[in-house]
Motif scaffolding. Structure first.
Motif, PDB file in Angstrom:
ATOM      1  N   ASN A  78      39.329  55.281  29.817  1.00  0.00           N
ATOM      2  CA  ASN A  78      40.061  54.419  28.894  1.00  0.00           C
ATOM      3  C   ASN A  78      41.036  53.553  29.684  1.00  0.00           C
ATOM      4  O   ASN A  78      42.160  53.944  29.964  1.00  0.00           O
ATOM      5  CB  ASN A  78      40.813  55.260  27.859  1.00  0.00           C
ATOM      6  CG  ASN A  78      39.873  56.076  27.005  1.00  0.00           C
ATOM      7  OD1 ASN A  78      38.690  55.766  26.892  1.00  0.00           O
ATOM      8  ND2 ASN A  78      40.381  57.131  26.419  1.00  0.00           N
ATOM      9  N   THR A  79      40.584  52.380  30.049  1.00  0.00           N
ATOM     10  CA  THR A  79      41.370  51.499  30.905  1.00  0.00           C
ATOM     11  C   THR A  79      41.043  50.056  30.583  1.00  0.00           C
ATOM     12  O   THR A  79      40.107  49.778  29.826  1.00  0.00           O
ATOM     13  CB  THR A  79      41.089  51.817  32.384  1.00  0.00           C
ATOM     14  OG1 THR A  79      41.975  51.067  33.194  1.00  0.00           O
ATOM     15  CG2 THR A  79      39.662  51.526  32.775  1.00  0.00           C
ATOM     16  N   GLU A  80      41.793  49.143  31.118  1.00  0.00           N
ATOM     17  CA  GLU A  80      41.492  47.716  31.033  1.00  0.00           C
ATOM     18  C   GLU A  80      41.474  47.158  32.444  1.00  0.00           C
ATOM     19  O   GLU A  80      42.408  47.363  33.209  1.00  0.00           O
ATOM     20  CB  GLU A  80      42.535  46.972  30.192  1.00  0.00           C
ATOM     21  CG  GLU A  80      42.389  47.215  28.724  1.00  0.00           C
ATOM     22  CD  GLU A  80      43.327  46.346  27.890  1.00  0.00           C
ATOM     23  OE1 GLU A  80      44.103  45.557  28.457  1.00  0.00           O
ATOM     24  OE2 GLU A  80      43.275  46.479  26.666  1.00  0.00           O
ATOM     25  N   ILE A  81      40.393  46.439  32.756  1.00  0.00           N
ATOM     26  CA  ILE A  81      40.224  45.886  34.101  1.00  0.00           C
ATOM     27  C   ILE A  81      39.793  44.433  33.980  1.00  0.00           C
ATOM     28  O   ILE A  81      38.802  44.145  33.312  1.00  0.00           O
ATOM     29  CB  ILE A  81      39.192  46.701  34.894  1.00  0.00           C
ATOM     30  CG1 ILE A  81      39.696  48.119  35.040  1.00  0.00           C
ATOM     31  CG2 ILE A  81      38.925  46.083  36.257  1.00  0.00           C
ATOM     32  CD1 ILE A  81      38.682  49.088  35.492  1.00  0.00           C
ATOM     33  N   LEU A  82      40.539  43.547  34.570  1.00  0.00           N
ATOM     34  CA  LEU A  82      40.279  42.116  34.656  1.00  0.00           C
ATOM     35  C   LEU A  82      40.435  41.372  33.335  1.00  0.00           C
ATOM     36  O   LEU A  82      41.000  40.300  33.307  1.00  0.00           O
ATOM     37  CB  LEU A  82      38.893  41.823  35.255  1.00  0.00           C
ATOM     38  CG  LEU A  82      38.670  42.287  36.687  1.00  0.00           C
ATOM     39  CD1 LEU A  82      37.257  41.962  37.134  1.00  0.00           C
ATOM     40  CD2 LEU A  82      39.672  41.651  37.629  1.00  0.00           C
ATOM     41  N   VAL A 121      32.525  46.291  40.065  1.00  0.00           N
ATOM     42  CA  VAL A 121      33.535  46.312  41.140  1.00  0.00           C
ATOM     43  C   VAL A 121      32.872  46.674  42.472  1.00  0.00           C
ATOM     44  O   VAL A 121      33.158  46.062  43.502  1.00  0.00           O
ATOM     45  CB  VAL A 121      34.684  47.279  40.797  1.00  0.00           C
ATOM     46  CG1 VAL A 121      35.621  47.466  41.976  1.00  0.00           C
ATOM     47  CG2 VAL A 121      35.461  46.769  39.587  1.00  0.00           C
ATOM     48  N   PHE A 122      31.973  47.658  42.463  1.00  0.00           N
ATOM     49  CA  PHE A 122      31.257  48.046  43.682  1.00  0.00           C
ATOM     50  C   PHE A 122      30.462  46.859  44.234  1.00  0.00           C
ATOM     51  O   PHE A 122      30.540  46.557  45.436  1.00  0.00           O
ATOM     52  CB  PHE A 122      30.317  49.221  43.382  1.00  0.00           C
ATOM     53  CG  PHE A 122      29.512  49.682  44.551  1.00  0.00           C
ATOM     54  CD1 PHE A 122      30.046  50.567  45.470  1.00  0.00           C
ATOM     55  CD2 PHE A 122      28.218  49.233  44.749  1.00  0.00           C
ATOM     56  CE1 PHE A 122      29.309  50.995  46.567  1.00  0.00           C
ATOM     57  CE2 PHE A 122      27.470  49.650  45.827  1.00  0.00           C
ATOM     58  CZ  PHE A 122      28.016  50.538  46.740  1.00  0.00           C
ATOM     59  N   LEU A 123      29.707  46.181  43.363  1.00  0.00           N
ATOM     60  CA  LEU A 123      28.892  45.043  43.822  1.00  0.00           C
ATOM     61  C   LEU A 123      29.758  43.892  44.314  1.00  0.00           C
ATOM     62  O   LEU A 123      29.413  43.240  45.311  1.00  0.00           O
ATOM     63  CB  LEU A 123      27.956  44.585  42.709  1.00  0.00           C
ATOM     64  CG  LEU A 123      26.828  45.548  42.371  1.00  0.00           C
ATOM     65  CD1 LEU A 123      26.013  45.036  41.191  1.00  0.00           C
ATOM     66  CD2 LEU A 123      25.933  45.797  43.574  1.00  0.00           C
ATOM     67  N   PHE A 124      30.876  43.620  43.640  1.00  0.00           N
ATOM     68  CA  PHE A 124      31.784  42.576  44.125  1.00  0.00           C
ATOM     69  C   PHE A 124      32.258  42.890  45.539  1.00  0.00           C
ATOM     70  O   PHE A 124      32.293  42.010  46.397  1.00  0.00           O
ATOM     71  CB  PHE A 124      32.990  42.421  43.203  1.00  0.00           C
ATOM     72  CG  PHE A 124      32.753  41.598  41.961  1.00  0.00           C
ATOM     73  CD1 PHE A 124      31.523  41.045  41.669  1.00  0.00           C
ATOM     74  CD2 PHE A 124      33.788  41.376  41.075  1.00  0.00           C
ATOM     75  CE1 PHE A 124      31.315  40.285  40.534  1.00  0.00           C
ATOM     76  CE2 PHE A 124      33.598  40.619  39.933  1.00  0.00           C
ATOM     77  CZ  PHE A 124      32.368  40.073  39.659  1.00  0.00           C
ATOM     78  N   ALA A 125      32.610  44.141  45.804  1.00  0.00           N
ATOM     79  CA  ALA A 125      33.087  44.525  47.139  1.00  0.00           C
ATOM     80  C   ALA A 125      31.984  44.373  48.184  1.00  0.00           C
ATOM     81  O   ALA A 125      32.229  43.877  49.291  1.00  0.00           O
ATOM     82  CB  ALA A 125      33.626  45.950  47.120  1.00  0.00           C
ATOM     83  N   VAL A 126      30.755  44.778  47.844  1.00  0.00           N
ATOM     84  CA  VAL A 126      29.629  44.619  48.770  1.00  0.00           C
ATOM     85  C   VAL A 126      29.381  43.138  49.052  1.00  0.00           C
ATOM     86  O   VAL A 126      29.182  42.738  50.204  1.00  0.00           O
ATOM     87  CB  VAL A 126      28.354  45.304  48.212  1.00  0.00           C
ATOM     88  CG1 VAL A 126      27.136  44.953  49.051  1.00  0.00           C
ATOM     89  CG2 VAL A 126      28.535  46.812  48.156  1.00  0.00           C
ATOM     90  N   ILE A 127      29.415  42.309  48.007  1.00  0.00           N
ATOM     91  CA  ILE A 127      29.180  40.871  48.179  1.00  0.00           C
ATOM     92  C   ILE A 127      30.270  40.241  49.035  1.00  0.00           C
ATOM     93  O   ILE A 127      29.995  39.365  49.861  1.00  0.00           O
ATOM     94  CB  ILE A 127      29.061  40.182  46.807  1.00  0.00           C
ATOM     95  CG1 ILE A 127      27.780  40.641  46.099  1.00  0.00           C
ATOM     96  CG2 ILE A 127      29.072  38.665  46.944  1.00  0.00           C
ATOM     97  CD1 ILE A 127      27.689  40.240  44.639  1.00  0.00           C
ATOM     98  N   GLY A 154      41.728  55.540  39.186  1.00  0.00           N
ATOM     99  CA  GLY A 154      41.220  56.201  40.384  1.00  0.00           C
ATOM    100  C   GLY A 154      39.751  55.908  40.653  1.00  0.00           C
ATOM    101  O   GLY A 154      39.349  55.705  41.798  1.00  0.00           O
ATOM    102  N   GLY A 155      38.937  55.868  39.608  1.00  0.00           N
ATOM    103  CA  GLY A 155      37.513  55.581  39.779  1.00  0.00           C
ATOM    104  C   GLY A 155      37.275  54.182  40.315  1.00  0.00           C
ATOM    105  O   GLY A 155      36.422  53.963  41.186  1.00  0.00           O
ATOM    106  N   VAL A 156      38.016  53.213  39.810  1.00  0.00           N
ATOM    107  CA  VAL A 156      37.887  51.831  40.274  1.00  0.00           C
ATOM    108  C   VAL A 156      38.291  51.736  41.746  1.00  0.00           C
ATOM    109  O   VAL A 156      37.627  51.069  42.542  1.00  0.00           O
ATOM    110  CB  VAL A 156      38.726  50.877  39.395  1.00  0.00           C
ATOM    111  CG1 VAL A 156      38.765  49.482  39.984  1.00  0.00           C
ATOM    112  CG2 VAL A 156      38.181  50.850  37.982  1.00  0.00           C
ATOM    113  N   PHE A 157      39.362  52.422  42.132  1.00  0.00           N
ATOM    114  CA  PHE A 157      39.807  52.414  43.521  1.00  0.00           C
ATOM    115  C   PHE A 157      38.719  52.983  44.435  1.00  0.00           C
ATOM    116  O   PHE A 157      38.394  52.403  45.472  1.00  0.00           O
ATOM    117  CB  PHE A 157      41.101  53.215  43.661  1.00  0.00           C
ATOM    118  CG  PHE A 157      41.582  53.349  45.072  1.00  0.00           C
ATOM    119  CD1 PHE A 157      42.146  52.273  45.731  1.00  0.00           C
ATOM    120  CD2 PHE A 157      41.462  54.551  45.749  1.00  0.00           C
ATOM    121  CE1 PHE A 157      42.595  52.392  47.045  1.00  0.00           C
ATOM    122  CE2 PHE A 157      41.907  54.683  47.051  1.00  0.00           C
ATOM    123  CZ  PHE A 157      42.468  53.596  47.693  1.00  0.00           C
TER     124      PHE A 157
END
Length: 154
Positions: A43-47, A66-72, A119-122
């Motif tokens: 339960n969070t808000e991101i972007l 978020v994972f794909l953005f970091a890889v890109i 924590g999961g997003v980090f």
């Protein structure tokens, strides 16, 4: 030292109490309180306001994005376009600038995602940068060129 008429101003109001169950706490007065410490949960808000919300599927999609953005970001950072090897024409310079701008914009989106203090997003952001570097920046999957000396571990 004279600070003008500031002595007549009321003191700032104290911040409302925060809730540790979600990142954003909507109170009766519609004030939004954001976490300033890491927390765990979907339960969070991101972007964007309301994204991913309370849905587990949307939270999983958020983590994947978020994972794909970091890889890109790592892919673009280590691309030959940004290294400047090749043409020195204005068109090549404009393409290089566009790729750099895209990389920087995506890196800022990852940074803003991490600032949700989830924590999961980090963890997925760090994992995305690590996987991206391993694939595109490290020598693990590269063939050394004749003019480059490979890095040797003793």
């Amino acid at each position: 030292m004279d600070h003008g008429n500031m002595h007549n101003m009321p003191p700032p109001s104290p911040p409302p109490p925060s809730s540790s169950s979600s990142m954003v706490n909507h109170t009766n007065s519609d004030m939004i309180v954001m976490h300033m410490t890491f927390f765990w949960g979907k339960n969070t808000e991101i972007l964007f306001s309301g994204w991913p919300g309370t849905s587990s599927r949307m939270y999983a999609l958020c983590l994947i994005v978020v994972f794909l953005f970091a890889v890109i970001v790592e892919w673009l950072a280590h691309s030959s376009i940004l290294r400047g090897r090749g043409s020195t024409s204005r068109a090549a310079g404009l393409v290089q600038t566009a790729v750099y701008t895209l990389k920087t914009g995506l890196a800022y989106l990852v940074m803003l995602s991490v600032m949700s203090f989830n924590g999961g997003v980090f963890i997925v952001a760090i994992a995305g940068f690590a996987v991206g570097f391993m694939l595109f920046g490290s020598t693990a999957f590269k063939n050394p060129c004749d003019d480059e000396k490979p890095f040797e571990v003793l």
